[in-house]
Enzyme design. Structure first.
Site, mmCIF file in Angstrom:
data_model
loop_
_atom_site.group_PDB
_atom_site.id
_atom_site.type_symbol
_atom_site.label_atom_id
_atom_site.label_comp_id
_atom_site.label_asym_id
_atom_site.label_seq_id
_atom_site.Cartn_x
_atom_site.Cartn_y
_atom_site.Cartn_z
ATOM 1 N N ASN A 143 46.937 -6.185 10.177
ATOM 2 C CA ASN A 143 48.183 -5.425 10.162
ATOM 3 C C ASN A 143 49.287 -6.404 9.777
ATOM 4 O OD1 ASN A 143 50.486 -3.987 10.657
ATOM 5 N ND2 ASN A 143 50.139 -3.735 12.855
ATOM 6 N N TRP A 144 49.748 -6.304 8.542
ATOM 7 C CA TRP A 144 50.724 -7.278 8.039
ATOM 8 C C TRP A 144 52.144 -6.974 8.505
ATOM 9 C CZ3 TRP A 144 48.955 -8.072 2.202
ATOM 10 C CH2 TRP A 144 47.627 -8.498 2.183
ATOM 11 N N LYS A 145 52.319 -5.843 9.147
ATOM 12 C CA LYS A 145 53.639 -5.446 9.680
ATOM 13 C C LYS A 145 54.707 -5.586 8.594
ATOM 14 C CE LYS A 145 52.034 -6.503 14.296
ATOM 15 N NZ LYS A 145 52.326 -6.884 15.662
ATOM 16 N N HIS A 174 51.149 2.674 16.655
ATOM 17 C CA HIS A 174 51.297 1.271 17.074
ATOM 18 C C HIS A 174 52.397 1.182 18.129
ATOM 19 C CE1 HIS A 174 52.040 -3.027 16.977
ATOM 20 N NE2 HIS A 174 50.845 -3.147 16.422
ATOM 21 N N GLU A 201 54.712 -0.787 18.458
ATOM 22 C CA GLU A 201 56.046 -1.027 17.875
ATOM 23 C C GLU A 201 56.660 0.286 17.393
ATOM 24 O OE1 GLU A 201 54.755 -4.094 15.212
ATOM 25 O OE2 GLU A 201 54.337 -5.381 16.929
ATOM 26 N N GLU A 211 45.427 -2.196 22.179
ATOM 27 C CA GLU A 211 46.352 -3.320 22.026
ATOM 28 C C GLU A 211 47.274 -3.380 23.248
ATOM 29 O OE1 GLU A 211 46.762 -4.357 17.518
ATOM 30 O OE2 GLU A 211 48.394 -3.052 18.122
ATOM 31 N N GLY A 242 51.660 -10.534 19.841
ATOM 32 C CA GLY A 242 52.621 -11.526 19.362
ATOM 33 C C GLY A 242 53.070 -12.510 20.420
ATOM 34 N N SER A 259 47.149 -10.958 19.788
ATOM 35 C CA SER A 259 46.967 -12.414 19.697
ATOM 36 C C SER A 259 45.524 -12.826 19.401
ATOM 37 C CB SER A 259 47.484 -13.104 20.964
ATOM 38 O OG SER A 259 48.874 -12.870 21.116
ATOM 39 N N GLY A 292 47.359 -9.179 13.909
ATOM 40 C CA GLY A 292 48.713 -9.263 13.364
ATOM 41 C C GLY A 292 48.945 -10.625 12.736
ATOM 42 N N GLY A 293 49.572 -11.516 13.493
ATOM 43 C CA GLY A 293 49.988 -12.826 12.981
ATOM 44 C C GLY A 293 48.910 -13.583 12.213
HETATM 45 P P1 13P Z 1 49.343 -10.199 16.917
HETATM 46 O O1 13P Z 1 47.940 -10.460 16.437
HETATM 47 O O2 13P Z 1 50.377 -10.910 16.121
HETATM 48 O O3 13P Z 1 49.464 -10.389 18.391
HETATM 49 O O4 13P Z 1 49.620 -8.624 16.642
HETATM 50 C C1 13P Z 1 48.723 -7.689 17.097
HETATM 51 C C2 13P Z 1 49.081 -6.371 16.527
HETATM 52 O O5 13P Z 1 50.081 -5.793 16.888
HETATM 53 C C3 13P Z 1 48.195 -5.804 15.504
HETATM 54 O O6 13P Z 1 48.503 -4.476 15.258
#
Ligand code: 13P
Length: 256
Positions: free
Chosen positions: A12-14, A100, A102, A172, A178, A218, A239-240
């Site tokens: 997920n590149w956000k 998600h 977010e 999640e 994050g 994470s 994510g990251g």
């Molecule tokens: P991180 O891997 O950066 O914690 O993000 C997880 C995430 O929200 C994937 O959708």
């Protein structure tokens, strides 16, 4: 029935990467997989909307799937700033991340809204990746399972078994996103097993046994293998660490 859950590693590149950077990133992932293929693992990347079409062109001829990060609950209409699931299909997507945390927290998406998106995405032929997970306060109050039940039932009730079979769930925990703070494999496994039970109660054990439940929060090359070794953890939503080709490739290899 044989358990046929192939692991899925999704990035997920956000709200990161320009079009050029997105193409570079996907080229890096394609290059690593071409040099050293990883058998038996499905891979999905979810770039920003602006990069979808260009990334889709790069992915043609590979086994890597493309997904959007959100979509509307409507096919079309006067909804300034929204994107239709049909537009995601048009850009080459086969998956879409929905619900998600977010989106839930910053854009006030409710389970009802997310459920409508899941339903339309399925009707349009996209495979939803439904995100669920509790906040730290909810976990500390012992409400994790209640929260997961409300989210799963609120977003998936009313789907036919063959629709439910196309849904991937991503657990999640919000406190792990994050933050560098990963759920222990045991804590994650407990939540995943509970989610699988919820899906069984919404349809049937056969569907639930085939549902892929990803862990997100994470995930890194260093912790991926121990999470993925758990019986009900069928992949990762990253994510990251999905923003760097070598780290993402390393996570793919640990799912083998
Ligand atoms: P991180 O891997 O950066 O914690 O993000 C997880 C995430 O929200 C994937 O959708």
């Amino acid at each position: 029935m044989a358990n046929e859950r192939r692991p899925l590693i999704a990035g997920n590149w956000k709200m990161h990467k320009t079009i050029k950077e997105s193409v570079e990133l996907v080229d890096g992932i394609i290059g690593s997989l071409a040099k050293q293929p990883v058998e038996g693992v499905d891979v999905l990347v979810c770039p920003a909307f602006t990069a979808l079409e260009r990334v889709s062109k790069r992915l043609s001829g590979t086994d890597i799937a493309l997904g959007g990060q959100n979509c509307s609950h409507l096919r079309e209409g006067a909804r300034t700033g929204e994107i239709s699931p049909l537009m995601l299909l048009d850009a080459g997507c086969t998956f879409v991340i929905l619900g998600h945390s977010e989106r839930r927290s910053y854009f006030h998406e409710t389970n009802e809204m997310i459920g409508a998106k899941v339903k339309l995405a399925l009707e349009c032929g996209l495979r939803p990746v439904l995100c669920v997970g509790e906040a730290l306060e909810q976990r500390e109050q012992g409400r994790t399972f209640d929260v997961l039940r409300t989210q799963i039932e609120g977003c998936l009730t009313g789907l036919a078994a063959e629709q439910l079979a196309k849904v991937t769930v991503a657990y999640e925990p919000i406190w792990a996103i994050g933050t560098g703070r990963t759920a222990t494999p045991e804590t994650a496994q407990e939540a995943h097993r509970f989610i699988r039970g919820l899906i069984a109660s919404l349809s049937m054990a056969q569907v639930a046994n085939g549902t892929r439940i990803l862990y997100g929060g994470s995930v890194k090359p260093e912790n991926a293998a121990s999470l993925l070794a758990q019986p009900d953890i069928d992949g990762a939503l990253v994510g990251g660490a999905s923003l760097k080709a070598d780290a993402f490739y390393a996570i793919i290899t640990s799912a083998r």
